[in-house]
Design a protein around this motif. Structure first.
Motif, PDB file in Angstrom:
ATOM      1  N   ILE A 136      31.068  54.810  97.578  1.00  0.00           N
ATOM      2  CA  ILE A 136      31.884  53.982  96.700  1.00  0.00           C
ATOM      3  C   ILE A 136      32.298  55.226  96.122  1.00  0.00           C
ATOM      4  N   LYS A 137      31.812  56.552  95.710  1.00  0.00           N
ATOM      5  CA  LYS A 137      32.331  57.513  95.068  1.00  0.00           C
ATOM      6  C   LYS A 137      33.773  57.662  95.434  1.00  0.00           C
ATOM      7  N   THR A 138      33.633  58.155  96.852  1.00  0.00           N
ATOM      8  CA  THR A 138      34.248  58.354  97.947  1.00  0.00           C
ATOM      9  C   THR A 138      35.991  57.741  97.506  1.00  0.00           C
ATOM     10  N   ILE A 139      35.195  56.160  97.939  1.00  0.00           N
ATOM     11  CA  ILE A 139      36.592  55.285  98.154  1.00  0.00           C
ATOM     12  C   ILE A 139      37.035  54.941  96.464  1.00  0.00           C
ATOM     13  N   GLY A 140      36.769  55.977  94.949  1.00  0.00           N
ATOM     14  CA  GLY A 140      36.922  56.158  93.807  1.00  0.00           C
ATOM     15  C   GLY A 140      37.705  56.890  94.480  1.00  0.00           C
ATOM     16  N   ARG A 141      37.766  57.719  94.756  1.00  0.00           N
ATOM     17  CA  ARG A 141      38.804  59.193  94.698  1.00  0.00           C
ATOM     18  C   ARG A 141      39.476  58.131  95.255  1.00  0.00           C
ATOM     19  N   LEU A 142      39.811  58.057  96.367  1.00  0.00           N
ATOM     20  CA  LEU A 142      40.183  57.840  97.458  1.00  0.00           C
ATOM     21  C   LEU A 142      41.167  56.516  96.713  1.00  0.00           C
ATOM     22  N   ARG A 143      40.845  55.604  96.118  1.00  0.00           N
ATOM     23  CA  ARG A 143      41.725  54.303  94.982  1.00  0.00           C
ATOM     24  C   ARG A 143      42.848  55.703  94.249  1.00  0.00           C
ATOM     25  N   ASP A 144      41.990  56.736  93.179  1.00  0.00           N
ATOM     26  CA  ASP A 144      43.373  57.336  92.852  1.00  0.00           C
ATOM     27  C   ASP A 144      44.475  58.386  93.490  1.00  0.00           C
ATOM     28  N   SER A 145      44.025  58.799  94.439  1.00  0.00           N
ATOM     29  CA  SER A 145      44.890  59.105  95.270  1.00  0.00           C
ATOM     30  C   SER A 145      46.150  58.229  95.900  1.00  0.00           C
ATOM     31  N   TYR A 146      46.117  56.579  96.269  1.00  0.00           N
ATOM     32  CA  TYR A 146      46.325  55.811  96.124  1.00  0.00           C
ATOM     33  C   TYR A 146      48.073  55.603  95.673  1.00  0.00           C
ATOM     34  N   HIS A 147      46.901  55.522  94.270  1.00  0.00           N
ATOM     35  CA  HIS A 147      47.651  54.925  92.964  1.00  0.00           C
ATOM     36  C   HIS A 147      48.466  56.627  92.669  1.00  0.00           C
ATOM     37  N   ARG A 148      48.166  57.596  92.587  1.00  0.00           N
ATOM     38  CA  ARG A 148      49.288  58.852  92.481  1.00  0.00           C
ATOM     39  C   ARG A 148      50.331  59.079  93.595  1.00  0.00           C
ATOM     40  N   ALA A 149      50.095  58.354  94.963  1.00  0.00           N
ATOM     41  CA  ALA A 149      50.793  58.739  95.810  1.00  0.00           C
ATOM     42  C   ALA A 149      51.848  56.780  95.438  1.00  0.00           C
ATOM     43  N   GLY A 150      51.168  56.761  94.598  1.00  0.00           N
ATOM     44  CA  GLY A 150      52.197  54.776  93.840  1.00  0.00           C
ATOM     45  C   GLY A 150      52.380  54.609  95.143  1.00  0.00           C
ATOM     46  N   ASP A 151      51.220  53.782  95.557  1.00  0.00           N
ATOM     47  CA  ASP A 151      50.601  52.790  96.907  1.00  0.00           C
ATOM     48  C   ASP A 151      49.574  52.156  96.646  1.00  0.00           C
ATOM     49  N   GLU A 152      49.377  51.577  95.555  1.00  0.00           N
ATOM     50  CA  GLU A 152      47.843  50.763  95.069  1.00  0.00           C
ATOM     51  C   GLU A 152      48.373  49.962  96.034  1.00  0.00           C
ATOM     52  N   ALA A 153      49.933  49.344  97.195  1.00  0.00           N
ATOM     53  CA  ALA A 153      48.746  48.317  97.834  1.00  0.00           C
ATOM     54  C   ALA A 153      48.091  48.756  98.571  1.00  0.00           C
ATOM     55  N   GLY A 154      48.764  49.978  99.546  1.00  0.00           N
ATOM     56  CA  GLY A 154      48.090  49.977 101.030  1.00  0.00           C
ATOM     57  C   GLY A 154      46.482  50.225 100.400  1.00  0.00           C
ATOM     58  N   PHE A 155      46.356  51.031  98.547  1.00  0.00           N
ATOM     59  CA  PHE A 155      44.977  50.370  98.293  1.00  0.00           C
ATOM     60  C   PHE A 155      44.064  49.700  98.911  1.00  0.00           C
ATOM     61  N   THR A 156      44.417  48.197  98.044  1.00  0.00           N
ATOM     62  CA  THR A 156      44.160  46.497  98.719  1.00  0.00           C
ATOM     63  C   THR A 156      43.981  46.443  99.572  1.00  0.00           C
ATOM     64  N   ALA A 157      44.578  46.969 100.740  1.00  0.00           N
ATOM     65  CA  ALA A 157      44.721  46.401 102.071  1.00  0.00           C
ATOM     66  C   ALA A 157      43.642  47.352 102.942  1.00  0.00           C
ATOM     67  N   TYR A 158      43.871  48.233 102.378  1.00  0.00           N
ATOM     68  CA  TYR A 158      42.099  49.334 103.176  1.00  0.00           C
ATOM     69  C   TYR A 158      41.464  48.535 102.564  1.00  0.00           C
ATOM     70  N   LEU A 159      40.901  48.080 100.861  1.00  0.00           N
ATOM     71  CA  LEU A 159      40.514  48.035 100.777  1.00  0.00           C
ATOM     72  C   LEU A 159      39.544  46.265 100.958  1.00  0.00           C
TER      73      LEU A 159
END
Length: 184
Positions: free
Chosen positions: A137-160
């Protein structure tokens, strides 16, 4: 080694360190050679040889990959360290991945997405680790931040959504994940 260096026998210290490094080629021996050669004023001449020896060993035997990565990070050759890890992901321990990701994610957030995903999967499958869910879960939070900084929030939603589907039987994990996502 220190006795040789303290006694003014820098060239002998370098010769001993070089011999040990040639035999084992681990990053601790590299650092000892670097230190002795630096004190003897020989490091500019030996640095290329020392790095190439470890590169060659890693090419011939993947067990040296983690040693090479450690040395590359120490020498601030971060792009080469990253490329080496990406080319040999199974030879890089979890702690080293996190170290590389930490250095890489600031300037290249999209690059760290796949390694984060891999670390999450590996972590979730470690049945012997009672802390696997909080770590994931901690790593997922960091992953979400990386998706956000990469400008790909939709990618994180699909991954989740995909992660939830693949791990739908791990209800305890999903409950903890939901609680953590609500808090953010």
């Amino acid at each position: 080694m220190d006795l040789l260096l303290d006694g003014g026998r820098e060239a002998d210290a370098v010769a001993v360190c070089r011999q040990i490094y040639e035999q084992r080629a681990i990053h601790q021996d590299y650092l000892k050679l670097r230190n002795a050669a630096w004190q003897a004023g020989q490091w500019p001449d030996l640095s290329g040889w020392a790095l190439n020896l470890l590169r060659d060993r890693a090419q011939a035997d993947q067990r040296y990959v983690r040693e090479l990565i450690s040395v590359l990070v120490r020498e601030d050759l971060l792009d080469e360290a990253w490329a080496t890890a990406m080319a040999n992901p199974g030879q890089v321990p979890e702690s080293q991945w996190f170290q590389l990701i930490e250095v890489r994610e600031k300037d290249h957030p999209a690059d760290v997405i796949r390694p984060y995903q891999d670390l999450i999967e590996i972590g979730l499958e470690k049945a012997s680790d009672k802390y696997r869910y909080p770590k994931a879960i901690k790593t997922i939070g960091r992953l979400r931040d990386s998706y956000h900084r990469a400008g790909d929030e939709a990618g994180f939603t699909a991954y989740l959504a995909d992660l939830r589907q693949r791990h739908r039987r791990k209800t305890s994990f999903l409950t903890k994940l939901d609680k953590s996502l609500v808090r953010r």
